[in-house]
Motif scaffolding. Structure first.
Motif, PDB file in Angstrom:
ATOM      1  N   MET A  30       0.830  -1.200   0.000  1.00  0.00           N
ATOM      2  CA  MET A  30       0.000   0.000   0.000  1.00  0.00           C
ATOM      3  C   MET A  30       0.865   1.251   0.000  1.00  0.00           C
ATOM      4  N   ARG A  31       2.008   1.163   0.652  1.00  0.00           N
ATOM      5  CA  ARG A  31       2.904   2.316   0.672  1.00  0.00           C
ATOM      6  C   ARG A  31       3.352   2.682  -0.744  1.00  0.00           C
ATOM      7  N   LYS A  32       3.546   1.668  -1.581  1.00  0.00           N
ATOM      8  CA  LYS A  32       3.934   1.930  -2.970  1.00  0.00           C
ATOM      9  C   LYS A  32       2.830   2.695  -3.689  1.00  0.00           C
ATOM     10  N   LEU A  33       1.582   2.306  -3.451  1.00  0.00           N
ATOM     11  CA  LEU A  33       0.451   3.000  -4.059  1.00  0.00           C
ATOM     12  C   LEU A  33       0.392   4.444  -3.582  1.00  0.00           C
ATOM     13  N   ALA A  34       0.607   4.640  -2.304  1.00  0.00           N
ATOM     14  CA  ALA A  34       0.591   5.989  -1.757  1.00  0.00           C
ATOM     15  C   ALA A  34       1.721   6.829  -2.356  1.00  0.00           C
ATOM     16  N   THR A  35       2.902   6.230  -2.477  1.00  0.00           N
ATOM     17  CA  THR A  35       4.032   6.940  -3.061  1.00  0.00           C
ATOM     18  C   THR A  35       3.745   7.313  -4.506  1.00  0.00           C
ATOM     19  N   LEU A  36       3.132   6.397  -5.239  1.00  0.00           N
ATOM     20  CA  LEU A  36       2.761   6.683  -6.624  1.00  0.00           C
ATOM     21  C   LEU A  36       1.763   7.834  -6.680  1.00  0.00           C
ATOM     22  N   GLY A  37       0.780   7.804  -5.789  1.00  0.00           N
ATOM     23  CA  GLY A  37      -0.214   8.870  -5.752  1.00  0.00           C
ATOM     24  C   GLY A  37       0.416  10.217  -5.467  1.00  0.00           C
ATOM     25  N   VAL A  38       1.322  10.256  -4.502  1.00  0.00           N
ATOM     26  CA  VAL A  38       1.996  11.513  -4.159  1.00  0.00           C
ATOM     27  C   VAL A  38       2.843  11.995  -5.328  1.00  0.00           C
ATOM     28  N   THR A  39       3.520  11.079  -5.981  1.00  0.00           N
ATOM     29  CA  THR A  39       4.342  11.442  -7.136  1.00  0.00           C
ATOM     30  C   THR A  39       3.489  12.043  -8.236  1.00  0.00           C
ATOM     31  N   LEU A  40       2.352  11.434  -8.511  1.00  0.00           N
ATOM     32  CA  LEU A  40       1.447  11.968  -9.536  1.00  0.00           C
ATOM     33  C   LEU A  40       0.950  13.358  -9.153  1.00  0.00           C
ATOM     34  N   VAL A  41       0.628  13.539  -7.897  1.00  0.00           N
ATOM     35  CA  VAL A  41       0.147  14.838  -7.433  1.00  0.00           C
ATOM     36  C   VAL A  41       1.225  15.890  -7.625  1.00  0.00           C
ATOM     37  N   VAL A  42       2.455  15.573  -7.256  1.00  0.00           N
ATOM     38  CA  VAL A  42       3.556  16.536  -7.403  1.00  0.00           C
ATOM     39  C   VAL A  42       3.783  16.878  -8.863  1.00  0.00           C
ATOM     40  N   LEU A  43       3.759  15.877  -9.722  1.00  0.00           N
ATOM     41  CA  LEU A  43       3.952  16.125 -11.149  1.00  0.00           C
ATOM     42  C   LEU A  43       2.841  16.993 -11.720  1.00  0.00           C
ATOM     43  N   ALA A  57      -1.996   1.148  14.238  1.00  0.00           N
ATOM     44  CA  ALA A  57      -1.638   0.889  12.839  1.00  0.00           C
ATOM     45  C   ALA A  57      -2.779   1.284  11.909  1.00  0.00           C
ATOM     46  N   LYS A  58      -4.007   0.995  12.332  1.00  0.00           N
ATOM     47  CA  LYS A  58      -5.166   1.382  11.519  1.00  0.00           C
ATOM     48  C   LYS A  58      -5.250   2.904  11.411  1.00  0.00           C
ATOM     49  N   ASN A  59      -5.029   3.588  12.519  1.00  0.00           N
ATOM     50  CA  ASN A  59      -5.054   5.059  12.494  1.00  0.00           C
ATOM     51  C   ASN A  59      -3.959   5.618  11.597  1.00  0.00           C
ATOM     52  N   ASP A  60      -2.801   4.976  11.602  1.00  0.00           N
ATOM     53  CA  ASP A  60      -1.693   5.409  10.747  1.00  0.00           C
ATOM     54  C   ASP A  60      -2.073   5.287   9.277  1.00  0.00           C
ATOM     55  N   GLU A  61      -2.666   4.164   8.903  1.00  0.00           N
ATOM     56  CA  GLU A  61      -3.068   3.956   7.513  1.00  0.00           C
ATOM     57  C   GLU A  61      -4.171   4.930   7.088  1.00  0.00           C
ATOM     58  N   ILE A  62      -5.142   5.146   7.952  1.00  0.00           N
ATOM     59  CA  ILE A  62      -6.226   6.081   7.639  1.00  0.00           C
ATOM     60  C   ILE A  62      -5.672   7.511   7.572  1.00  0.00           C
ATOM     61  N   GLY A  63      -4.711   7.818   8.421  1.00  0.00           N
ATOM     62  CA  GLY A  63      -4.066   9.138   8.374  1.00  0.00           C
ATOM     63  C   GLY A  63      -3.343   9.359   7.052  1.00  0.00           C
ATOM     64  N   LEU A  64      -2.715   8.304   6.544  1.00  0.00           N
ATOM     65  CA  LEU A  64      -2.042   8.390   5.245  1.00  0.00           C
ATOM     66  C   LEU A  64      -3.047   8.709   4.145  1.00  0.00           C
ATOM     67  N   LEU A  65      -4.193   8.037   4.173  1.00  0.00           N
ATOM     68  CA  LEU A  65      -5.228   8.316   3.177  1.00  0.00           C
ATOM     69  C   LEU A  65      -5.742   9.743   3.308  1.00  0.00           C
ATOM     70  N   ARG A  66      -5.921  10.191   4.525  1.00  0.00           N
ATOM     71  CA  ARG A  66      -6.391  11.564   4.759  1.00  0.00           C
ATOM     72  C   ARG A  66      -5.392  12.567   4.177  1.00  0.00           C
ATOM     73  N   SER A  67      -4.111  12.293   4.385  1.00  0.00           N
ATOM     74  CA  SER A  67      -3.067  13.171   3.854  1.00  0.00           C
ATOM     75  C   SER A  67      -3.102  13.213   2.323  1.00  0.00           C
ATOM     76  N   LEU A  68      -3.286  12.056   1.707  1.00  0.00           N
ATOM     77  CA  LEU A  68      -3.356  12.018   0.242  1.00  0.00           C
ATOM     78  C   LEU A  68      -4.602  12.733  -0.275  1.00  0.00           C
ATOM     79  N   ARG A  69      -5.697  12.617   0.452  1.00  0.00           N
ATOM     80  CA  ARG A  69      -6.910  13.348   0.058  1.00  0.00           C
ATOM     81  C   ARG A  69      -6.684  14.853   0.157  1.00  0.00           C
ATOM     82  N   ASP A  70      -5.980  15.289   1.191  1.00  0.00           N
ATOM     83  CA  ASP A  70      -5.670  16.715   1.335  1.00  0.00           C
ATOM     84  C   ASP A  70      -4.788  17.202   0.192  1.00  0.00           C
ATOM     85  N   LEU A  71      -3.813  16.374  -0.198  1.00  0.00           N
ATOM     86  CA  LEU A  71      -2.961  16.731  -1.332  1.00  0.00           C
ATOM     87  C   LEU A  71      -3.772  16.867  -2.618  1.00  0.00           C
TER      88      LEU A  71
END
Length: 80
Positions: free
Chosen positions: A1-14, A56-70
């Protein structure tokens, strides 16, 4: 899942560096739609995963929240 998140962040930055012409706006909208579909499925997966503790669940949901904010920032920057 971290790879997916990294890909999402990379796309957002680009996409952040792009201009706000209609093609970029359409691409951002499409990325947002696809990302939300994946996020909903992943949220359900995290909630049902018995191997993850509450922290751990809160950490994962926090990651999604961060990506939604981005994504929201990106959509705002391209004029949506």
């Amino acid at each position: 899942m971290r790879k997916l998140a990294t890909l999402g962040v990379t796309l957002v930055v680009l996409l952040c560096s792009a201009c706000s012409c209609p093609a970029e706006r359409k691409a951002v909208d499409r990325l947002d739609e696809q990302q939300e579909k994946l996020f909903k499925k992943y949220e359900a997966y995290v909630a049902a995963d018995t191997k993850l503790d509450a922290a751990a669940k809160n950490d994962e949901i926090g990651l999604l929240r961060s990506l939604r904010d981005l994504m929201a920032s990106l959509k705002k920057s391209v004029g949506d």
